[in-house]
Design an enzyme around this catalytic site. Sequence first.
Site, PDB file in Angstrom:
ATOM      1  N   HIS A 128     -24.344  18.862 -32.162  1.00  0.00           N
ATOM      2  CA  HIS A 128     -23.559  19.335 -31.020  1.00  0.00           C
ATOM      3  C   HIS A 128     -22.436  20.230 -31.533  1.00  0.00           C
ATOM      4  CE1 HIS A 128     -20.306  18.626 -27.794  1.00  0.00           C
ATOM      5  NE2 HIS A 128     -21.203  19.426 -27.266  1.00  0.00           N
ATOM      6  N   SER A 129     -22.305  21.401 -30.890  1.00  0.00           N
ATOM      7  CA  SER A 129     -21.129  22.243 -31.058  1.00  0.00           C
ATOM      8  C   SER A 129     -20.889  22.619 -32.534  1.00  0.00           C
ATOM      9  CB  SER A 129     -19.927  21.515 -30.442  1.00  0.00           C
ATOM     10  OG  SER A 129     -18.875  22.400 -30.224  1.00  0.00           O
TER      11      SER A 129
END
Length: 374
Positions: free
Chosen positions: A212-213
């Site tokens: 994520h991210s």
Amino acid sequence: MLMMLRAVFYLFSILPAVVLSAAAPHRRSAVVGTFHRRSYFYVGGAYSQLDDFTTATGQIFVERLTPEKVTQPLPVMFIHGRGMTGTNFMNTPDGRLGWADHFMSQGFEVILVEQPERGRSSWVLGIDGPQDVPDTFLVQSRFTASQRFNLWPQAKLHSQWPGNGSVGDPIFDNFFKSVMPSLVSEEESSIRIRDAGSELLDKIGPVILLTHSQAGQLGWILADSRPSKVKAIVALEPIGPPFINAVFNTVPARPFGVTEVPLRFSPPISSAHDLSPVIVDTGTNFTCFQQRAPARKLANLANIPVLIVTSQSSYHSVYDACTATFLQQAGVAAEHVRLENVGIEGNGHMMFMEKNNLAIADNVVLKWLRKILN
Ligand SMILES: *[C@@H]1O[C@H](CO)[C@@H](O)[C@H](O)[C@H]1NC(C)=O
Ligand SMILES: *[C@@H]1O[C@H](CO)[C@@H](O)[C@H](O)[C@H]1NC(C)=O
């Protein structure tokens, strides 16, 4: 007198039990999870010396959740983003089941990694680099209540965060307290995860990586370092876009396109300049850089299927398509799904803990994994 005291004591001792037993069946059915064994270990790092003081640094905390029935051939290894920890994927801030549990219910073993020098992975003053921490404005305006701040065109479409996403709301407050200091330097984070994460993959791989991210680039780096140990990558709104930051602070970043540290390109590069980024027209106001054609290939990622998932209202909806095109141009089999195109609306950057988190898992991520694994 004594009898009265006894009666009072009796009342007080029995009351909580009555309240609990009345509430328990309902509460339990709402949050009952998958039966599993929970264990942890540390991997990587080394003893390091500061004057006459010896300690260990660079190791990562790994939490392993093994369901009673493992029916899937590969574990899913989750890596959280900046300011966050492995708690992201456990229960949601409002107490619903998180992705770790849901993936276990589908027969996957789950590996939750804490990035180096973060949370339960140690950070040592004088050895490790400086840290910073996002404040309430950043977290509300980018993640939990973007609709109130409207910092980018799609921000107003955000509706899936549980609660009002703002200071004073118990769900927000609970989430905000989980925010942790992170290394300021993306390069230091990248080198640390490449070293410790490669050791982890040697120990437990092959795996499916779910990033994520900020961890988006850590996924590309780990797959490049151990291509035979990574069978697929799901990148939820991976850090981007190529070569530059966008939306908030448009400064150069990620000189190797999607990473701060070199990846293996074919033909090989002698420095980042060899990638000679050029601006391509995307029909929007956002500046998208790609490699100058003919593009060099990311040779080690060529056989690893990639799914990039972007929510409707996140700042990533501005530029994730540019990241996907960069990977495709470099020979990576990257599919890009925008949630609103599959009927899932109103999500932001923290989609996996928002109100419809399990629908995103089922209808997008698990669906794609089943296709890949068959
Ligand atoms: C969010 O909810 C909390 C708790 O009810 C309240 O104190 C706060 O003012 C609300 N914030 C906004 C921006 O609505
Ligand atoms: C580009 O920016 C201008 C000025 O802010 C705006 O009017 C226009 O709608 C934008 N175009 C796109 C495609 O977003």
